[in-house]
Design a protein around this motif. Sequence first.
Motif, PDB file in Angstrom:
ATOM      1  N   PHE A 248       0.832  -1.201   0.000  1.00 15.16           N
ATOM      2  CA  PHE A 248       0.000   0.000   0.000  1.00 15.16           C
ATOM      3  C   PHE A 248       0.871   1.256   0.000  1.00 15.16           C
ATOM      4  O   PHE A 248       1.801   1.392   0.787  1.00 15.16           O
ATOM      5  CB  PHE A 248      -0.904   0.040   1.240  1.00 15.16           C
ATOM      6  CG  PHE A 248      -2.059  -0.901   1.189  1.00 15.16           C
ATOM      7  CD1 PHE A 248      -3.291  -0.490   0.711  1.00 15.16           C
ATOM      8  CD2 PHE A 248      -1.915  -2.212   1.630  1.00 15.16           C
ATOM      9  CE1 PHE A 248      -4.360  -1.361   0.659  1.00 15.16           C
ATOM     10  CE2 PHE A 248      -2.990  -3.093   1.591  1.00 15.16           C
ATOM     11  CZ  PHE A 248      -4.214  -2.676   1.103  1.00 15.16           C
ATOM     12  N   GLY A 249       0.520   2.173  -0.887  1.00 13.78           N
ATOM     13  CA  GLY A 249       1.081   3.506  -0.901  1.00 13.78           C
ATOM     14  C   GLY A 249      -0.045   4.516  -1.055  1.00 13.78           C
ATOM     15  O   GLY A 249      -1.228   4.161  -0.952  1.00 13.78           O
ATOM     16  N   GLU A 250       0.305   5.751  -1.323  1.00 12.85           N
ATOM     17  CA  GLU A 250      -0.702   6.811  -1.365  1.00 12.85           C
ATOM     18  C   GLU A 250      -1.726   6.596  -2.467  1.00 12.85           C
ATOM     19  O   GLU A 250      -2.944   6.588  -2.210  1.00 12.85           O
ATOM     20  CB  GLU A 250      -0.007   8.162  -1.552  1.00 12.85           C
ATOM     21  CG  GLU A 250      -0.971   9.344  -1.558  1.00 12.85           C
ATOM     22  CD  GLU A 250      -0.255  10.674  -1.683  1.00 12.85           C
ATOM     23  OE1 GLU A 250      -0.944  11.702  -1.804  1.00 12.85           O
ATOM     24  OE2 GLU A 250       0.993  10.685  -1.668  1.00 12.85           O
ATOM     25  N   VAL A 251      -1.281   6.421  -3.708  1.00 14.81           N
ATOM     26  CA  VAL A 251      -2.208   6.259  -4.829  1.00 14.81           C
ATOM     27  C   VAL A 251      -2.880   4.890  -4.777  1.00 14.81           C
ATOM     28  O   VAL A 251      -4.099   4.772  -4.980  1.00 14.81           O
ATOM     29  CB  VAL A 251      -1.462   6.457  -6.166  1.00 14.81           C
ATOM     30  CG1 VAL A 251      -2.370   6.137  -7.350  1.00 14.81           C
ATOM     31  CG2 VAL A 251      -0.938   7.879  -6.269  1.00 14.81           C
ATOM     32  N   HIS A 252      -2.103   3.855  -4.524  1.00 13.51           N
ATOM     33  CA  HIS A 252      -2.612   2.488  -4.400  1.00 13.51           C
ATOM     34  C   HIS A 252      -3.790   2.441  -3.415  1.00 13.51           C
ATOM     35  O   HIS A 252      -4.856   1.905  -3.713  1.00 13.51           O
ATOM     36  CB  HIS A 252      -1.463   1.603  -3.913  1.00 13.51           C
ATOM     37  CG  HIS A 252      -1.774   0.149  -3.801  1.00 13.51           C
ATOM     38  ND1 HIS A 252      -1.326  -0.781  -4.709  1.00 13.51           N
ATOM     39  CD2 HIS A 252      -2.450  -0.558  -2.862  1.00 13.51           C
ATOM     40  CE1 HIS A 252      -1.719  -1.992  -4.345  1.00 13.51           C
ATOM     41  NE2 HIS A 252      -2.407  -1.874  -3.216  1.00 13.51           N
ATOM     42  N   GLY A 253      -3.587   3.030  -2.235  1.00  9.98           N
ATOM     43  CA  GLY A 253      -4.632   3.024  -1.219  1.00  9.98           C
ATOM     44  C   GLY A 253      -5.803   3.920  -1.555  1.00  9.98           C
ATOM     45  O   GLY A 253      -6.960   3.589  -1.264  1.00  9.98           O
ATOM     46  N   ALA A 254      -5.517   5.065  -2.189  1.00 10.53           N
ATOM     47  CA  ALA A 254      -6.591   6.010  -2.508  1.00 10.53           C
ATOM     48  C   ALA A 254      -7.587   5.405  -3.488  1.00 10.53           C
ATOM     49  O   ALA A 254      -8.790   5.684  -3.418  1.00 10.53           O
ATOM     50  CB  ALA A 254      -6.000   7.294  -3.074  1.00 10.53           C
ATOM     51  N   LYS A 255      -7.109   4.557  -4.400  1.00 14.04           N
ATOM     52  CA  LYS A 255      -8.016   3.942  -5.372  1.00 14.04           C
ATOM     53  C   LYS A 255      -8.997   2.997  -4.681  1.00 14.04           C
ATOM     54  O   LYS A 255     -10.185   2.972  -5.001  1.00 14.04           O
ATOM     55  CB  LYS A 255      -7.212   3.213  -6.444  1.00 14.04           C
ATOM     56  CG  LYS A 255      -6.433   4.169  -7.343  1.00 14.04           C
ATOM     57  CD  LYS A 255      -5.471   3.448  -8.264  1.00 14.04           C
ATOM     58  CE  LYS A 255      -6.180   2.797  -9.425  1.00 14.04           C
ATOM     59  NZ  LYS A 255      -5.215   2.278 -10.425  1.00 14.04           N
ATOM     60  N   LEU A 256      -8.510   2.232  -3.702  1.00 11.86           N
ATOM     61  CA  LEU A 256      -9.404   1.338  -2.960  1.00 11.86           C
ATOM     62  C   LEU A 256     -10.351   2.133  -2.072  1.00 11.86           C
ATOM     63  O   LEU A 256     -11.550   1.837  -1.994  1.00 11.86           O
ATOM     64  CB  LEU A 256      -8.592   0.347  -2.132  1.00 11.86           C
ATOM     65  CG  LEU A 256      -9.378  -0.608  -1.232  1.00 11.86           C
ATOM     66  CD1 LEU A 256     -10.435  -1.373  -2.019  1.00 11.86           C
ATOM     67  CD2 LEU A 256      -8.430  -1.564  -0.514  1.00 11.86           C
ATOM     68  N   LYS A 257      -9.831   3.149  -1.403  1.00 11.75           N
ATOM     69  CA  LYS A 257     -10.692   3.986  -0.558  1.00 11.75           C
ATOM     70  C   LYS A 257     -11.799   4.626  -1.384  1.00 11.75           C
ATOM     71  O   LYS A 257     -12.970   4.651  -0.975  1.00 11.75           O
ATOM     72  CB  LYS A 257      -9.850   5.058   0.127  1.00 11.75           C
ATOM     73  CG  LYS A 257     -10.671   6.030   0.976  1.00 11.75           C
ATOM     74  CD  LYS A 257      -9.810   7.145   1.540  1.00 11.75           C
ATOM     75  CE  LYS A 257      -9.353   8.093   0.459  1.00 11.75           C
ATOM     76  NZ  LYS A 257      -8.594   9.254   1.007  1.00 11.75           N
ATOM     77  N   GLY A 258     -11.442   5.159  -2.555  1.00 12.10           N
ATOM     78  CA  GLY A 258     -12.449   5.792  -3.399  1.00 12.10           C
ATOM     79  C   GLY A 258     -13.516   4.820  -3.853  1.00 12.10           C
ATOM     80  O   GLY A 258     -14.707   5.170  -3.909  1.00 12.10           O
ATOM     81  N   LEU A 259     -13.114   3.595  -4.166  1.00 11.20           N
ATOM     82  CA  LEU A 259     -14.093   2.584  -4.591  1.00 11.20           C
ATOM     83  C   LEU A 259     -15.068   2.277  -3.457  1.00 11.20           C
ATOM     84  O   LEU A 259     -16.280   2.157  -3.666  1.00 11.20           O
ATOM     85  CB  LEU A 259     -13.368   1.319  -5.029  1.00 11.20           C
ATOM     86  CG  LEU A 259     -14.253   0.264  -5.708  1.00 11.20           C
ATOM     87  CD1 LEU A 259     -14.516   0.649  -7.150  1.00 11.20           C
ATOM     88  CD2 LEU A 259     -13.589  -1.118  -5.651  1.00 11.20           C
TER      89      LEU A 259
END
Length: 315
Positions: free
Chosen positions: A94-105
Motif C-alpha cells: 500500500f502507498g498513497e495512490v494504491h490506497g486512494a483507489k481502494l478507498k475511493g471505490l
Amino acid sequence: MSTVTLDNAKVERQPLVSTDSWYEASARQRVEGLLDANSFVEFIGPEMREISPHLALFDLPEQFDDGMVVGLGRIDGAPVLVAAQEGRFMGGAFGEVHGAKLKGLLRAARDMASMPVLILFDTGGVRLQEANAGELAIAEIMRALMEARFAGVPVVGLVGGRSGCYGGGGLIAGSCSALAVSEQGRISVSGPEVIETNRGVEEFDSKDRALVWRTMGGKHRRLIGGAEVFADDTIESFRNAARYLIELAPAPTLDTLEAEQARLAQRIHDFGDCADALDIWRSLGASEPETIPALSYEAFVALADRLQEPRHDAR
C-alpha cells in the motif's frame, strides 16, 4: 484489441493470457476470470498514469496503475465493484495512490449502497518508502469499508495470491463481511520476517516454511474461523466463493459484533496453552493433525466442515 461496454461506459484493452491458477495469475487476469466475460470497466486505468509521487525519489520503478486495479463488472449479470492488488509490483504494498483507489471505490459503494464489493488481496503490507501515506491509507480504507458495510454493502475479500495478505492488508481483510482463502493464501498482521526480527528466531523461524504455512496459511485460517470459505487454487473456485459469500455476508449489527467478541474470548480459553497450530487442530478434534497440510482440497474441505472452530454469530 477488444471493446467492452457496461451501461454507458466504454474501454478498450488488449486480451489477456488466460491461466487457471489464482496464485499464478496477475491482478487483471484474476479480475477477468472472476467476472462475466467482457463486463469489466476499469476506473483510473493505466492510460491515466496515476503513479506514486514518492517512488522516483528512491529511484524505484513506477507502474501506471500503481499496483491497484479498480472498476465495475458483473457476476451472473449482477453488478459488482472490484479492487485487485498486483502482488508482482512492490509486493502489492500500500502507498498513497494504491490506497486512494481502494478507498475511493469503497466510498462510491457506500454512497450507492446497491453493489457488493470484491477485494482481491495480494499484499505484503505498507511500502516503507511511503510509510506515513501508506499507514494513513490503511486507516482511511478501514473506515470507508465499515461505512460501506453499515450502509448495507457486502464487502467480500479473496485471498490466494503470491504475496499473501499481510500488515495493513490483514487488518482490512479482518474488517470485511466475509473471506475466502485458498491453501496458498496467507493472512497475518505481522509477516514471518517481522516476527523473527522483533522477537527472535526462537519465537518464530521465518525460514521454516512448514511453520509459516500452518500458522498463517489458508487451511489454518479456515479451521479457526478466520475465513468462511476454503477455495481451490483456481479462478473458477474463487468465482464460486465470491457468488456464495455475497449472499452470505452479514450486516455488522451490534449482535454480530458482540458474538464475534465472545468467540475471540472463547478462543483464548480454548487455545491459550497451545504452542503450535498442530495443537489447535488437535484441540478442534483432528485425530492426525500432522496430516492436514498434505490433505487434498476435497479431503480438507470435508474435514474443515467437521472441525472448524464453532462461530457464535449470525454467520
